[in-house]
Design an enzyme around this catalytic site. Structure first.
Site, short mmCIF file in Angstrom:
data_model
loop_
_atom_site.label_atom_id
_atom_site.label_comp_id
_atom_site.label_asym_id
_atom_site.label_seq_id
_atom_site.Cartn_x
_atom_site.Cartn_y
_atom_site.Cartn_z
N HIS A 31 0.84 -1.21 0.00
CA HIS A 31 0.00 0.00 0.00
C HIS A 31 0.87 1.25 0.00
O HIS A 31 0.62 2.19 -0.78
CB HIS A 31 -0.91 -0.01 1.23
CG HIS A 31 -1.58 1.30 1.50
ND1 HIS A 31 -2.82 1.62 1.02
CD2 HIS A 31 -1.16 2.38 2.21
CE1 HIS A 31 -3.15 2.84 1.41
NE2 HIS A 31 -2.16 3.32 2.15
N GLU A 32 1.88 1.29 0.86
CA GLU A 32 2.73 2.48 0.96
C GLU A 32 3.54 2.69 -0.31
O GLU A 32 3.68 3.83 -0.77
CB GLU A 32 3.65 2.36 2.18
CG GLU A 32 2.93 2.29 3.52
CD GLU A 32 2.03 3.49 3.79
OE1 GLU A 32 2.32 4.58 3.25
OE2 GLU A 32 1.04 3.34 4.53
N HIS B 40 1.55 4.39 -2.99
CA HIS B 40 1.55 5.86 -2.97
C HIS B 40 2.67 6.42 -3.85
O HIS B 40 2.50 7.42 -4.55
CB HIS B 40 1.73 6.37 -1.54
CG HIS B 40 0.51 6.30 -0.70
ND1 HIS B 40 -0.70 6.87 -1.05
CD2 HIS B 40 0.30 5.73 0.52
CE1 HIS B 40 -1.59 6.66 -0.10
NE2 HIS B 40 -1.02 5.97 0.86
N GLU C 33 -5.82 6.95 -0.68
CA GLU C 33 -5.72 5.75 0.13
C GLU C 33 -6.39 4.56 -0.55
O GLU C 33 -5.85 3.45 -0.57
CB GLU C 33 -6.34 6.00 1.51
CG GLU C 33 -5.59 7.00 2.37
CD GLU C 33 -4.17 6.57 2.65
OE1 GLU C 33 -3.93 5.39 2.94
OE2 GLU C 33 -3.27 7.44 2.57
#
Length: 266
Positions: A128-129, A132, A191
Site C-alpha cells: 500500500h505504501e 503511494h 488511500e
C-alpha cells in the site's frame, strides 16, 4: 484593470494545470507540479532527519523480516519508479504504521508488527505504501496544496481590492471548504487507490492478498473508538477498505495463484 488581472490570473492557473496534467495507474487525472528530482531530494532530507530523531530497531530478527518482505515487494516495480536499491529502516516506535517515499525509502514502525500478524499482512501495508509512490500521491498532494494556497492568496487579494466586508469570515469558509470538500476526499481517494495498487503488488510478489482484509479487521479492532468519522478523516474507514478490497480480490487471487516461488519471510 481588476478584470484584466482576474483573467490573467485565471489564464496562468489554466496553463499550469494543463501543462502539469498526468494520469494515475488507475486512470485518474492528476496535477503534478514537482519534478522527480525535487521529490527525491526532499525524501532524502526527511528520511535522514527521521533516522536521527527516531530510535531505529537493533533487533536483527525484526530487521531481516521486514527487509525480506520489502525486497519481494520492490522487486515487482519497474525502474521508472526507482532503479536503485531501496533503503528499508525499522523504527522502534509503537505506532502501527509504515511509509514509503520517492527515491527508494521505506520505513516500518515496530508497532505495525504487533497488528500485522504475518508476512502477508505486513506485505499488504508495504505494498500500500509503495503504491503511494507508484501513483505519485506525494507530488499530487503537494501540487494541490500549492494551488489551494495560491487560490487563497488570490481570493484574499480580490477581497482587499473590493473592500469586501467580513473578509475574515469568508476566508475561514474558504479554508473549511478546501479542507472538507477538497483535501480530505482527495486523501481518501489516494488511500483507496493505493489499497488497490498494493493488493495487486503483494499478489505479484507471492503474498496472499486475502490477508489484506484480515489486516484491516485487525486495524479496526486496534483503533476501536479512536477513528474519526470517514467524512472528517484523511483515510477511508476500515469497513470501506475491506469492501473495496473484497470487490477486487478475484483478480488479485488469479495473479497470486500464478506465482510459483512464494516468499517465506520469518
Amino acid at each position: 484593470m481588476l478584470s484584466k488581472i482576474k483573467h490573467l490570473t485565471l489564464g496562468i492557473f489554466a496553463f499550469i494545470i494543463l501543462s502539469a496534467c498526468s494520469t494515475s495507474p488507475t486512470g485518474r487525472s492528476q496535477i503534478l507540479l514537482f519534478s522527480d528530482n525535487q521529490l527525491s531530494q526532499m525524501s532524502e532530507q526527511t528520511f535522514n532527519a527521521m533516522k536521527s530523531e527516531i530510535k531505529i530497531s537493533n533487533k536483527s530478527i525484526e530487521n531481516n523480516y521486514v527487509i525480506c518482505i520489502a525486497k519481494h515487494i520492490t522487486q515487482q516495480l519497474p525502474d521508472s519508479v526507482f532503479s536503485g536499491n531501496w533503503e528499508v529502516v525499522v523504527f522502534d516506535d509503537p505506532q502501527a504504521n509504515a511509509f514509503a517515499m520517492p527515491g527508494g525509502k521505506i520505513g516500518v514502525y515496530t508497532g505495525l508488527l504487533e497488528v500485522a500478524s504475518n508476512q502477508h499482512q505486513v506485505a499488504a501495508v508495504i505494498g500500500h505504501e509503495v503504491g503511494h509512490v507508484i501513483a505519485q500521491h506525494g507530488n499530487e498532494r503537494m501540487s494541490r496544496s500549492a494551488l489551494i494556497s495560491a487560490g487563497a492568496q488570490a481570493t484574499s487579494a480580490a477581497l482587499d481590492a473590493y473592500n469586501v466586508e467580513n473578509k475574515a469570515t469568508i476566508m475561514q469558509a474558504f479554508g473549511i471548504g478546501a479542507q472538507y470538500l477538497g483535501i480530505l476526499p482527495f486523501s481518501r481517494e489516494h488511500e483507496s487507490e493505493s489499497d488497490l495498487i498494493g493488493l495487486e503488488l503483494m499478489a505479484r510478489a507471492g503474498f496472499d492478498p486475502r490477508e489484506s482484509v484480515q489486516l484491516w479487521i485487525n486495524m479496526s479492532a486496534a483503533n476501536e473508538g479512536k477513528a474519526p468519522p470517514e467524512w472528517a478523516s484523511t483515510h477511508p474507514s476500515s469497513e470501506t477498505r475491506i469492501r473495496q478490497l473484497n470487490a477486487n480480490m478475484s483478480s488479485a487471487l488469479s495473479i497470486y495463484d500464478e506465482v510459483s516461488n512464494k516468499p517465506t519471510c520469518k
